[in-house]
Design a protein around this motif. Structure first.
Motif, short mmCIF file in Angstrom:
data_model
loop_
_atom_site.label_atom_id
_atom_site.label_comp_id
_atom_site.label_asym_id
_atom_site.label_seq_id
_atom_site.Cartn_x
_atom_site.Cartn_y
_atom_site.Cartn_z
N SER A 6 15.90 73.91 38.36
CA SER A 6 17.10 74.73 38.41
C SER A 6 16.79 76.08 37.75
CB SER A 6 18.26 74.02 37.70
OG SER A 6 17.95 73.84 36.33
N ASN A 7 17.77 76.94 37.68
CA ASN A 7 17.61 78.28 37.12
C ASN A 7 17.40 78.21 35.60
OD1 ASN A 7 17.73 80.93 36.35
ND2 ASN A 7 19.57 81.41 37.53
N LEU A 14 23.24 73.64 33.24
CA LEU A 14 22.23 72.70 32.77
C LEU A 14 20.89 72.99 33.45
CD1 LEU A 14 24.27 69.38 32.84
CD2 LEU A 14 23.61 70.70 30.83
N PHE A 15 19.82 72.76 32.72
CA PHE A 15 18.48 73.02 33.25
C PHE A 15 17.81 71.72 33.64
CE2 PHE A 15 13.86 73.69 32.48
CZ PHE A 15 13.63 74.57 33.52
N CYS A 16 17.14 71.73 34.78
CA CYS A 16 16.42 70.56 35.27
C CYS A 16 15.06 71.02 35.76
CB CYS A 16 17.19 69.90 36.41
SG CYS A 16 16.35 68.49 37.14
N GLN A 44 15.32 60.95 43.59
CA GLN A 44 15.12 60.32 42.29
C GLN A 44 15.08 61.34 41.15
OE1 GLN A 44 11.47 58.16 42.84
NE2 GLN A 44 12.49 56.40 43.77
N ILE A 45 14.53 62.52 41.38
CA ILE A 45 14.34 63.47 40.29
C ILE A 45 15.43 64.53 40.19
CG2 ILE A 45 11.86 63.13 40.18
CD1 ILE A 45 11.48 65.69 41.76
N SER A 46 16.24 64.71 41.23
CA SER A 46 17.31 65.70 41.16
C SER A 46 18.53 65.11 40.46
CB SER A 46 17.69 66.19 42.55
OG SER A 46 18.15 65.14 43.35
N LYS A 47 19.34 65.99 39.90
CA LYS A 47 20.55 65.56 39.21
C LYS A 47 21.77 66.08 39.94
CE LYS A 47 18.61 65.46 34.55
NZ LYS A 47 18.73 66.00 33.19
N GLU A 48 22.75 65.22 40.08
CA GLU A 48 23.98 65.60 40.77
C GLU A 48 24.71 66.68 39.96
OE1 GLU A 48 28.00 63.51 42.51
OE2 GLU A 48 26.19 62.31 42.26
N LYS A 54 14.45 75.88 42.90
CA LYS A 54 13.25 75.57 43.67
C LYS A 54 13.13 74.06 43.84
CE LYS A 54 10.33 77.92 40.81
NZ LYS A 54 9.01 78.38 40.35
N CYS A 55 12.67 73.65 45.00
CA CYS A 55 12.30 72.25 45.20
C CYS A 55 11.34 72.20 46.38
CB CYS A 55 13.51 71.35 45.42
SG CYS A 55 14.33 71.56 46.99
N GLY A 56 10.51 71.19 46.38
CA GLY A 56 9.56 71.10 47.48
C GLY A 56 8.56 70.00 47.30
N LYS A 57 7.53 70.05 48.12
CA LYS A 57 6.47 69.04 48.17
C LYS A 57 5.14 69.75 48.15
CE LYS A 57 4.47 65.10 49.62
NZ LYS A 57 3.86 64.37 48.57
#
Length: 77
Positions: A6-7, A14-16, A44-48, A54-57
């Protein structure tokens, strides 16, 4: 490896920053085989309630494949 972030610069949210990895029984670059495990890892790793910046593979541990067919070696340029 899948990752989500997250930002980090907005103090009001909140930061993730998490990552997960998965191994395949044999190397593949077939997209259909990569989508399902990546989706599972990202869930599994993201939070609602936290927006992702950013997200990716990423593919890690890949080996370069060499062509060993003598005909290929003679004609490839």
């Amino acid at each position: 490896m899948a990752f989500v972030q997250s930002n980090p610069f907005d103090p009001n949210v909140l930061f993730c920053n998490k990552a997960a990895s998965s191994a395949f029984p044999e190397p593949t670059n077939y997209v259909i085989d990569l989508i399902q495990p990546t989706t599972v890892m990202l869930n599994q790793i993201s939070k609602e309630g936290i927006k992702c910046k950013k997200c990716g593979k990423k593919k890690i541990g890949c080996q370069r494949q060499f062509k060993t067919d003598p005909f290929y070696l003679k004609t490839a340029k």
